[in-house]
Design a protein around this motif. Structure first.
Motif, PDB file in Angstrom:
ATOM      1  N   VAL A   1      -2.670   7.405 -11.836  1.00  0.00           N
ATOM      2  CA  VAL A   1      -3.467   7.317 -10.615  1.00  0.00           C
ATOM      3  C   VAL A   1      -2.716   6.599  -9.502  1.00  0.00           C
ATOM      4  CG1 VAL A   1      -5.703   6.570  -9.683  1.00  0.00           C
ATOM      5  CG2 VAL A   1      -5.522   7.252 -12.075  1.00  0.00           C
ATOM      6  N   LEU A   2      -1.661   5.845  -9.849  1.00  0.00           N
ATOM      7  CA  LEU A   2      -0.920   5.095  -8.834  1.00  0.00           C
ATOM      8  C   LEU A   2      -0.135   6.065  -7.955  1.00  0.00           C
ATOM      9  CD1 LEU A   2       0.502   2.152 -10.995  1.00  0.00           C
ATOM     10  CD2 LEU A   2      -1.628   2.230  -9.687  1.00  0.00           C
ATOM     11  N   PRO A   3      -0.362   6.061  -6.646  1.00  0.00           N
ATOM     12  CA  PRO A   3       0.380   6.955  -5.753  1.00  0.00           C
ATOM     13  C   PRO A   3       1.876   6.680  -5.807  1.00  0.00           C
ATOM     14  CG  PRO A   3      -1.553   6.035  -4.646  1.00  0.00           C
ATOM     15  CD  PRO A   3      -1.384   5.281  -5.927  1.00  0.00           C
ATOM     16  N   SER A   4       2.663   7.732  -5.764  1.00  0.00           N
ATOM     17  CA  SER A   4       4.122   7.577  -5.832  1.00  0.00           C
ATOM     18  C   SER A   4       4.785   7.754  -4.478  1.00  0.00           C
ATOM     19  CB  SER A   4       4.703   8.589  -6.826  1.00  0.00           C
ATOM     20  OG  SER A   4       4.336   9.916  -6.456  1.00  0.00           O
ATOM     21  N   SER A   5       4.008   8.109  -3.456  1.00  0.00           N
ATOM     22  CA  SER A   5       4.577   8.297  -2.118  1.00  0.00           C
ATOM     23  C   SER A   5       3.527   7.930  -1.074  1.00  0.00           C
ATOM     24  CB  SER A   5       5.037   9.740  -1.920  1.00  0.00           C
ATOM     25  OG  SER A   5       3.929  10.625  -2.038  1.00  0.00           O
ATOM     26  N   HIS A   6       3.928   7.898   0.181  1.00  0.00           N
ATOM     27  CA  HIS A   6       2.996   7.596   1.266  1.00  0.00           C
ATOM     28  C   HIS A   6       3.480   8.251   2.548  1.00  0.00           C
ATOM     29  CE1 HIS A   6       6.087   4.406   1.502  1.00  0.00           C
ATOM     30  NE2 HIS A   6       5.900   4.506   2.804  1.00  0.00           N
ATOM     31  N   SER A   7       2.529   8.502   3.454  1.00  0.00           N
ATOM     32  CA  SER A   7       2.867   9.054   4.770  1.00  0.00           C
ATOM     33  C   SER A   7       2.662   8.024   5.883  1.00  0.00           C
ATOM     34  CB  SER A   7       2.016  10.297   5.062  1.00  0.00           C
ATOM     35  OG  SER A   7       0.629   9.994   4.980  1.00  0.00           O
ATOM     36  N   THR A   8       1.941   6.949   5.566  1.00  0.00           N
ATOM     37  CA  THR A   8       1.715   5.864   6.523  1.00  0.00           C
ATOM     38  C   THR A   8       1.916   4.536   5.814  1.00  0.00           C
ATOM     39  OG1 THR A   8       0.067   7.195   7.697  1.00  0.00           O
ATOM     40  CG2 THR A   8       0.081   4.819   8.140  1.00  0.00           C
ATOM     41  N   ARG A   9       2.679   3.660   6.451  1.00  0.00           N
ATOM     42  CA  ARG A   9       2.949   2.334   5.870  1.00  0.00           C
ATOM     43  C   ARG A   9       2.715   1.276   6.940  1.00  0.00           C
ATOM     44  NH1 ARG A   9       7.380  -1.267   5.101  1.00  0.00           N
ATOM     45  NH2 ARG A   9       7.413  -2.210   3.004  1.00  0.00           N
ATOM     46  N   VAL A  10       1.942   0.247   6.564  1.00  0.00           N
ATOM     47  CA  VAL A  10       1.557  -0.796   7.516  1.00  0.00           C
ATOM     48  C   VAL A  10       1.845  -2.161   6.891  1.00  0.00           C
ATOM     49  CG1 VAL A  10      -0.360  -1.820   8.803  1.00  0.00           C
ATOM     50  CG2 VAL A  10      -0.276   0.660   8.448  1.00  0.00           C
ATOM     51  N   VAL A  11       2.455  -3.058   7.640  1.00  0.00           N
ATOM     52  CA  VAL A  11       2.668  -4.436   7.198  1.00  0.00           C
ATOM     53  C   VAL A  11       1.840  -5.355   8.086  1.00  0.00           C
ATOM     54  CG1 VAL A  11       4.343  -6.298   6.839  1.00  0.00           C
ATOM     55  CG2 VAL A  11       5.003  -3.921   6.384  1.00  0.00           C
ATOM     56  N   VAL A  12       0.953  -6.154   7.466  1.00  0.00           N
ATOM     57  CA  VAL A  12       0.042  -7.011   8.220  1.00  0.00           C
ATOM     58  C   VAL A  12       0.004  -8.409   7.611  1.00  0.00           C
ATOM     59  CG1 VAL A  12      -1.455  -5.129   8.967  1.00  0.00           C
ATOM     60  CG2 VAL A  12      -1.932  -6.311   6.822  1.00  0.00           C
TER      61      VAL A  12
ATOM     62  N   ALA B   1       0.331  -5.354  13.587  1.00  0.00           N
ATOM     63  CA  ALA B   1       0.921  -4.735  12.407  1.00  0.00           C
ATOM     64  C   ALA B   1       2.246  -4.069  12.752  1.00  0.00           C
ATOM     65  CB  ALA B   1      -0.036  -3.695  11.826  1.00  0.00           C
ATOM     66  N   VAL B   2       3.073  -3.929  11.752  1.00  0.00           N
ATOM     67  CA  VAL B   2       4.275  -3.105  11.844  1.00  0.00           C
ATOM     68  C   VAL B   2       3.938  -1.791  11.159  1.00  0.00           C
ATOM     69  CG1 VAL B   2       6.699  -2.850  11.218  1.00  0.00           C
ATOM     70  CG2 VAL B   2       5.794  -5.110  11.817  1.00  0.00           C
ATOM     71  N   ILE B   3       4.007  -0.685  11.918  1.00  0.00           N
ATOM     72  CA  ILE B   3       3.501   0.596  11.431  1.00  0.00           C
ATOM     73  C   ILE B   3       4.627   1.614  11.343  1.00  0.00           C
ATOM     74  CG2 ILE B   3       1.889   2.485  11.891  1.00  0.00           C
ATOM     75  CD1 ILE B   3       0.197   0.454  13.466  1.00  0.00           C
ATOM     76  N   GLU B   4       4.661   2.327  10.245  1.00  0.00           N
ATOM     77  CA  GLU B   4       5.580   3.445  10.057  1.00  0.00           C
ATOM     78  C   GLU B   4       4.764   4.666   9.637  1.00  0.00           C
ATOM     79  OE1 GLU B   4       8.371   2.407   7.084  1.00  0.00           O
ATOM     80  OE2 GLU B   4       9.091   0.600   8.110  1.00  0.00           O
ATOM     81  N   GLY B   5       5.017   5.798  10.269  1.00  0.00           N
ATOM     82  CA  GLY B   5       4.385   7.024   9.810  1.00  0.00           C
ATOM     83  C   GLY B   5       3.231   7.482  10.671  1.00  0.00           C
ATOM     84  N   GLU B   6       2.347   8.279  10.058  1.00  0.00           N
ATOM     85  CA  GLU B   6       1.311   8.997  10.785  1.00  0.00           C
ATOM     86  C   GLU B   6       0.092   8.128  11.076  1.00  0.00           C
ATOM     87  OE1 GLU B   6       0.350  12.229   8.245  1.00  0.00           O
ATOM     88  OE2 GLU B   6       2.392  13.044   8.189  1.00  0.00           O
TER      89      GLU B   6
END
Length: 372
Positions: free
Chosen positions: A249-260, A312-317
């Motif tokens: 169930v653990l996702p192995s990828s992402h399209s949006t990444r946020v650091v807060v 936040a530092v945001i990467e992706g969609e």
């Protein structure tokens, strides 16, 4: 049995073991605490047959003996005595106890010690050892995610998997998963077992913020696990069954990444939760894209609405995703990291929380479907 102990030591011991006293058992002796002289002191033991706690109180023994007395009654009596004073205990027959402290005295009636269940002891050789501080932090980050609904008993436990010099703890219900991997101080062969979350809650209370080790002892029959630290033993039964394969169930990828910042995000979620709890208990996180540099947390109900923003530092969609307010708030509150990484693959896919700088922890929360 005849001995003397200090009031504060006895009160502390009774407070610790009373957490294991059964309040609903049909066996009257399980509402009692066992008092037994042992190892130049007083050994206190309580159990509800799922968990047993033993605490050693230092004292001066004149004669040996054992009996059980009502846990709540003796705790209240001892707490009413003056701190810093000596308490004299003397057994009166097989099931009665005299307590004296200064000019105060009490006579308590109990049950013969022979009727109390046998609780395993630590023995001489631990299976492995773990830093108390490390284990305490790991339990605080995982155990809250275990299910409380007895419909699936296996999910009321925490998967405890030993692999060499690593220990992985995993807890899950139908809406979230928390996984933490820590180092042990001695290697052990690969072993997986499921410990009731209630037992780990009590262990977390007992563990100290110290690097002193806690010994872990696995019963040869693999139906119990015992934790030993100086002056205290906690033994727990295990839950039979196969824990679900959470790894798939653990996702192995992402399209949006946020650091807060974790604290700032927690403040915003707490505010929105005040509104969310009056209706469907849903909060929404909106990530507007890399140019904005903020995450918006909002909630709306008949009583009103809230909206807060966190840098936040945001990467992706860009995306908007809804979560159960309580689950999100509990995850943020139980972590200790200053910064968190949030990863998403879409509005209807699980959200992933990871502490920045800690590769050993992951928390997954399932999203909530909303009309819009």
């Amino acid at each position: 049995m005849k001995l003397s102990v200090m009031q504060e030591n006895l009160a502390r011991g009774l407070q610790v073991v009373s957490r294991a006293v059964s309040s609903r058992s049909t066996l009257p002796v399980l509402a009692n605490v066992l008092l037994r002289t042992e190892d130049a002191g007083l050994k206190l033991t309580a159990t509800n047959l799922e968990i047993g706690i033993t605490y050693w109180v230092p004292g001066r023994i004149e004669s040996d003996g054992a009996l059980t007395v009502p846990a709540r009654l003796i705790t209240d009596v001892v707490n009413s005595l003056a701190p810093g004073e000596r308490v004299d205990l003397e057994q009166d027959g097989p099931a009665a106890l005299y307590l004296r402290c200064g000019r105060q005295k009490a006579h308590l009636r109990g049950i013969d010690a022979d009727e109390f269940p046998v609780i395993p002891s630590a023995g001489e050789r631990p299976t492995t050892r773990i830093s108390q501080r490390v284990l305490k932090q790991a339990l605080s980050e995982v155990v809250f995610a275990a299910a409380t609904d007895e419909a699936r008993p296996i999910l009321t436990g925490v998967l405890t998997r030993f692999e060499g010099d690593r220990l992985t703890l995993a807890a899950a219900d139908n809406y979230r998963i928390a996984v933490k991997t820590i180092a042990t101080l001695a290697p052990v062969e690969e072993t997986s077992l499921v410990v009731p979350a209630r037992s780990y809650h009590e262990l977390e209370r007992i563990l100290g913020d110290t690097d002193d080790p806690v010994d872990v002892v696995l019963a040869p029959s693999k139906n119990q696990i015992l934790f030993h630290l100086e002056g205290v033993d906690l033994v727990s039964r295990l839950i039979d069954g196969q824990f679900p394969n959470y790894q798939q169930v653990l996702p192995s990828s992402h399209s949006t990444r946020v650091v807060v910042d974790r604290e700032e995000l927690l403040k915003a979620v707490r505010l929105s939760a005040l509104i969310a709890t009056t209706s469907a208990n849903v909060v929404k996180l909106r990530v507007d894209g890399e140019a904005e540099g903020v995450v918006t947390i909002a909630a709306a109900a008949d009583v009103g609405d809230t909206e807060g923003q966190v840098e936040a530092v945001i990467e992706g969609e860009a995306l908007t995703v809804a979560f159960n307010a309580r689950y999100l708030q509990e995850a943020l509150a139980n972590l200790d990291a200053q910064q968190l990484t949030l990863e998403f693959t879409g509005p209807l896919s699980p959200g992933v929380l990871k502490p920045v700088g800690d590769d050993g922890y992951v928390h997954v929360i399932m999203p909530v479907r909303t009309p819009s």
